[in-house]
Design a protein around this motif. Structure first.
Motif, PDB file in Angstrom:
ATOM      1  N   ALA A 291       0.837  -1.206   0.000  1.00 35.81           N
ATOM      2  CA  ALA A 291       0.000   0.000   0.000  1.00 35.81           C
ATOM      3  C   ALA A 291       0.869   1.253   0.000  1.00 35.81           C
ATOM      4  O   ALA A 291       0.561   2.244  -0.676  1.00 35.81           O
ATOM      5  CB  ALA A 291      -0.935  -0.010   1.208  1.00 35.81           C
ATOM      6  N   ASN A 292       1.974   1.200   0.736  1.00 34.81           N
ATOM      7  CA  ASN A 292       2.923   2.323   0.721  1.00 34.81           C
ATOM      8  C   ASN A 292       3.500   2.546  -0.673  1.00 34.81           C
ATOM      9  O   ASN A 292       3.712   3.687  -1.089  1.00 34.81           O
ATOM     10  CB  ASN A 292       4.067   2.064   1.704  1.00 34.81           C
ATOM     11  N   LEU A 293       3.770   1.449  -1.383  1.00 33.09           N
ATOM     12  CA  LEU A 293       4.271   1.559  -2.750  1.00 33.09           C
ATOM     13  C   LEU A 293       3.299   2.354  -3.611  1.00 33.09           C
ATOM     14  O   LEU A 293       3.702   3.260  -4.348  1.00 33.09           O
ATOM     15  CB  LEU A 293       4.467   0.170  -3.365  1.00 33.09           C
ATOM     16  N   GLU A 294       2.019   2.015  -3.529  1.00 35.51           N
ATOM     17  CA  GLU A 294       1.028   2.713  -4.344  1.00 35.51           C
ATOM     18  C   GLU A 294       0.909   4.181  -3.930  1.00 35.51           C
ATOM     19  O   GLU A 294       0.754   5.061  -4.784  1.00 35.51           O
ATOM     20  CB  GLU A 294      -0.319   2.007  -4.256  1.00 35.51           C
TER      21      GLU A 294
ATOM     22  N   PRO B 199       8.986   8.686  -0.349  1.00 36.08           N
ATOM     23  CA  PRO B 199       9.403   7.330  -0.754  1.00 36.08           C
ATOM     24  C   PRO B 199      10.844   7.002  -0.368  1.00 36.08           C
ATOM     25  O   PRO B 199      11.133   5.857   0.012  1.00 36.08           O
ATOM     26  CB  PRO B 199       9.227   7.335  -2.278  1.00 36.08           C
ATOM     27  N   LEU B 200      11.751   7.973  -0.440  1.00 26.87           N
ATOM     28  CA  LEU B 200      13.139   7.692  -0.078  1.00 26.87           C
ATOM     29  C   LEU B 200      13.251   7.328   1.402  1.00 26.87           C
ATOM     30  O   LEU B 200      13.988   6.402   1.775  1.00 26.87           O
ATOM     31  CB  LEU B 200      14.019   8.899  -0.399  1.00 26.87           C
ATOM     32  N   SER B 201      12.513   8.021   2.263  1.00 29.65           N
ATOM     33  CA  SER B 201      12.541   7.728   3.702  1.00 29.65           C
ATOM     34  C   SER B 201      11.929   6.364   3.993  1.00 29.65           C
ATOM     35  O   SER B 201      12.472   5.582   4.788  1.00 29.65           O
ATOM     36  CB  SER B 201      11.785   8.808   4.472  1.00 29.65           C
ATOM     37  N   LEU B 202      10.821   6.095   3.365  1.00 31.09           N
ATOM     38  CA  LEU B 202      10.175   4.797   3.586  1.00 31.09           C
ATOM     39  C   LEU B 202      11.057   3.653   3.098  1.00 31.09           C
ATOM     40  O   LEU B 202      11.069   2.565   3.687  1.00 31.09           O
ATOM     41  CB  LEU B 202       8.820   4.759   2.873  1.00 31.09           C
ATOM     42  N   TYR B 203      11.796   3.881   2.037  1.00 27.41           N
ATOM     43  CA  TYR B 203      12.732   2.861   1.537  1.00 27.41           C
ATOM     44  C   TYR B 203      13.831   2.601   2.557  1.00 27.41           C
ATOM     45  O   TYR B 203      14.138   1.445   2.876  1.00 27.41           O
ATOM     46  CB  TYR B 203      13.329   3.326   0.209  1.00 27.41           C
ATOM     47  N   VAL B 204      14.430   3.659   3.093  1.00 23.68           N
ATOM     48  CA  VAL B 204      15.485   3.504   4.088  1.00 23.68           C
ATOM     49  C   VAL B 204      14.956   2.801   5.337  1.00 23.68           C
ATOM     50  O   VAL B 204      15.657   1.995   5.961  1.00 23.68           O
ATOM     51  CB  VAL B 204      16.076   4.882   4.453  1.00 23.68           C
TER      52      VAL B 204
ATOM     53  N   LEU C 143      19.970   1.559  -8.627  1.00 23.79           N
ATOM     54  CA  LEU C 143      18.949   2.402  -9.252  1.00 23.79           C
ATOM     55  C   LEU C 143      18.377   3.402  -8.253  1.00 23.79           C
ATOM     56  O   LEU C 143      18.176   4.581  -8.583  1.00 23.79           O
ATOM     57  CB  LEU C 143      17.840   1.536  -9.839  1.00 23.79           C
ATOM     58  N   MET C 144      18.121   2.947  -7.029  1.00 22.58           N
ATOM     59  CA  MET C 144      17.623   3.861  -6.003  1.00 22.58           C
ATOM     60  C   MET C 144      18.666   4.923  -5.667  1.00 22.58           C
ATOM     61  O   MET C 144      18.330   6.090  -5.435  1.00 22.58           O
ATOM     62  CB  MET C 144      17.247   3.085  -4.735  1.00 22.58           C
ATOM     63  N   GLY C 145      19.946   4.530  -5.677  1.00 22.50           N
ATOM     64  CA  GLY C 145      21.003   5.496  -5.418  1.00 22.50           C
ATOM     65  C   GLY C 145      21.071   6.569  -6.493  1.00 22.50           C
ATOM     66  O   GLY C 145      21.217   7.765  -6.191  1.00 22.50           O
ATOM     67  N   ILE C 146      20.940   6.158  -7.757  1.00 17.98           N
ATOM     68  CA  ILE C 146      20.965   7.116  -8.867  1.00 17.98           C
ATOM     69  C   ILE C 146      19.777   8.066  -8.773  1.00 17.98           C
ATOM     70  O   ILE C 146      19.921   9.289  -8.934  1.00 17.98           O
ATOM     71  CB  ILE C 146      20.971   6.375 -10.214  1.00 17.98           C
TER      72      ILE C 146
ATOM     73  N   GLY D  77      12.814  11.846 -10.847  1.00 18.19           N
ATOM     74  CA  GLY D  77      11.443  11.514 -10.472  1.00 18.19           C
ATOM     75  C   GLY D  77      10.863  10.414 -11.336  1.00 18.19           C
ATOM     76  O   GLY D  77      10.180   9.504 -10.845  1.00 18.19           O
ATOM     77  N   VAL D  78      11.149  10.469 -12.638  1.00 16.00           N
ATOM     78  CA  VAL D  78      10.670   9.424 -13.553  1.00 16.00           C
ATOM     79  C   VAL D  78      11.330   8.089 -13.226  1.00 16.00           C
ATOM     80  O   VAL D  78      10.680   7.034 -13.213  1.00 16.00           O
ATOM     81  CB  VAL D  78      10.937   9.820 -15.018  1.00 16.00           C
ATOM     82  N   LEU D  79      12.645   8.114 -12.949  1.00  9.23           N
ATOM     83  CA  LEU D  79      13.347   6.882 -12.583  1.00  9.23           C
ATOM     84  C   LEU D  79      12.779   6.304 -11.293  1.00  9.23           C
ATOM     85  O   LEU D  79      12.548   5.087 -11.195  1.00  9.23           O
ATOM     86  CB  LEU D  79      14.839   7.161 -12.424  1.00  9.23           C
ATOM     87  N   LEU D  80      12.532   7.157 -10.305  1.00 11.80           N
ATOM     88  CA  LEU D  80      11.965   6.677  -9.039  1.00 11.80           C
ATOM     89  C   LEU D  80      10.573   6.098  -9.264  1.00 11.80           C
ATOM     90  O   LEU D  80      10.232   5.045  -8.698  1.00 11.80           O
ATOM     91  CB  LEU D  80      11.910   7.824  -8.038  1.00 11.80           C
ATOM     92  N   LEU D  81       9.768   6.758 -10.093  1.00  9.38           N
ATOM     93  CA  LEU D  81       8.445   6.226 -10.419  1.00  9.38           C
ATOM     94  C   LEU D  81       8.580   4.854 -11.071  1.00  9.38           C
ATOM     95  O   LEU D  81       7.832   3.913 -10.734  1.00  9.38           O
ATOM     96  CB  LEU D  81       7.712   7.184 -11.345  1.00  9.38           C
TER      97      LEU D  81
END
Length: 440
Positions: A316-319, A345-350, A365-368, A404-408
């Motif tokens: 659900a967080n992903l969406e 999203p970056l905080s939730l990923y960490v 990819l997340m780092g880039i 932003g597009v890469l993160l999406l």
């Protein structure tokens, strides 16, 4: 470009020093000192190099006078100002009335201090809600410390960074099934930053009725109160000055990072490149624009639809983060400081609240993506080399948009990956059950 190289050098140097420090410095305070000193250096560097110069442009031109105008002469809020002035509906201006009672310098300092306090509160809220410890707390602090749009929003005296806390609170409230209040927070954030209204469509599509009730009810209550107090005419002026001129007419300013502005920077004439002039576009531009929007919006809808309803808080967080990324990218005018919201999203990923696979490819990819959306906010600069100048002013300057597009794309791929893995696990379990049944 010099600032970007220094930025990357500071990050690499910090990582190398801390890698050594983990092995050499065993005491806890030494470790925090080893991380804290480079982090302070990065923050000082980011504050110094980040636009705008001079600071507090948005606050001085928009929020500070709006706090007084809303009481003395509401018609002064919008006339002839466009996005160079106050752009929210009239009732929002009352939030700044307490600051308008101060002199200009003290009001600016109060706005800055409030922003810093809210950022500290946001960090501690994340730590408390997720329970992260050790190096993850340091990494979380690090992604805040290096975030260029955050410094830009703080220095502009804007309100975007204030939206981080309600957005993150909405994430955790949805996970706790307190959906109505999550909807209320999303509505408040959406009234202040209009691209976030996309969350209303998401709540409807996912049939989150309680959240949708809180969202819709809050929007109607605030807008209704604004119309009741200030009348329809002033809201018509707001729409004509702050919304209508920019529908279908992109601007090429370097601090706008949307689909429209990325495309117009590729084709704009030198006379309007980097200006705030709304540009009339021809049909080939519109075709490319709508194709790109269809790919971004249609692809996101298709993947989320095929992936079915989220079955865990993490999916659900992903969406939620997909909708947030999409709202920022596709907005007709998406200012650079909007990208501070990608700290969600970056905080939730960490904090391990996004089910993104843990391997080197996904991590890279997340780092880039993190670097692209975190670079210091600077203008296009100048160069005597025409090729370099073209690359920087028309392509590289859109790196926040690319990030932003890469993160999406990463979030959508993770949503699809988790859905496919769930389907495979379900099929495997059913096969084992059927085999056991036949053996009986």
């Amino acid at each position: 470009m010099k600032e970007i190289l220094i930025f990357l050098g500071l990050i690499i140097g910090t990582l190398v020093l801390n890698r050594i420090g983990i092995k050499v410095l065993k005491q806890r305070w030494n470790l925090w000192l080893g991380y804290g000193i480079p982090a302070c250096l990065i923050m000082l560097f980011m504050w110094n190099v980040s636009d705008p110069k001079p600071p507090f442009g948005d606050f001085t031109k928009a929020y500070y006078p709006a706090g007084r105008w809303v009481l003395e002469n509401p018609l002064s809020l919008y006339k002839g100002k466009g996005f160079n002035g106050f752009v929210n509906i009239p009732i929002i201006a009352h939030l700044f009335t307490p600051l308008a009672l101060l002199d200009k310098f003290n009001a600016e300092m109060a706005m800055l201090l409030l922003g810093i306090v809210v950022m500290i509160a946001t960090y501690y809220y994340l730590v408390k809600q997720t329970g992260i410890t050790g190096w993850k707390k340091i990494v979380l602090l690090g992604i805040f410390a290096i975030n260029g749009p955050l410094y830009y929003s703080l220095k502009q005296g804007n309100t975007t960074h204030f939206m981080l806390l309600p957005l993150l609170a909405a994430v955790f409230l949805l996970a706790e099934k307190r959906e109505f209040w999550a909807g209320v927070l999303l509505a408040i954030a959406s009234l202040i930053k209009l691209p976030l209204l996309l969350f209303g469509g998401y709540l409807l599509a996912r049939q989150k009725w309680q959240a949708l009730a809180g969202f819709t009810g809050t929007i109607l209550a605030v807008v209704g109160a604004s119309i009741l107090i200030f009348g329809v005419n002033l809201h018509t002026v707001w729409y004509q000055e702050c919304v209508l001129p920019y529908i279908g007419k992109p601007i090429s300013r370097y601090n706008v990072q949307s689909v429209d502005s990325f495309l117009i920077r590729l084709v704009a004439s030198p006379s309007v490149l980097g200006t705030g002039t709304p540009i009339e576009v021809d049909w080939p531009f519109k075709v490319v624009r709508y194709l790109l929007l269809a790919l971004l919006i249609g692809g996101s809808i298709w993947i989320c639809w095929r992936s079915k309803q989220p079955l865990t808080p993490e999916t659900a967080n992903l969406e939620f983060c997909i909708v947030l990324c999409l709202a920022i990218i596709i907005s007709p005018i998406s200012w650079t400081h909007y990208y501070v919201l990608l700290l969600v999203p970056l905080s939730l990923y960490v904090c391990d609240r996004l089910p993104i696979p843990q391997n080197r490819l996904w991590l890279a990819l997340m780092g880039i993506a993190t670097i692209l959306v975190s670079l210091p906010v600077k203008g296009a600069g100048g160069s005597n080399n025409p090729v370099f100048r073209f690359f920087v002013s028309r392509i590289f300057i859109s790196h926040y948009f690319f990030g932003g597009v890469l993160l999406l794309g990463i979030l959508l791929a993770a949503r699809w990956y988790n859905s496919c893995r769930f389907q495979l696990d379900k099929a495997s379990i059913n096969a084992e059950v059927n085999m056991a049944y036949h053996q009986l």
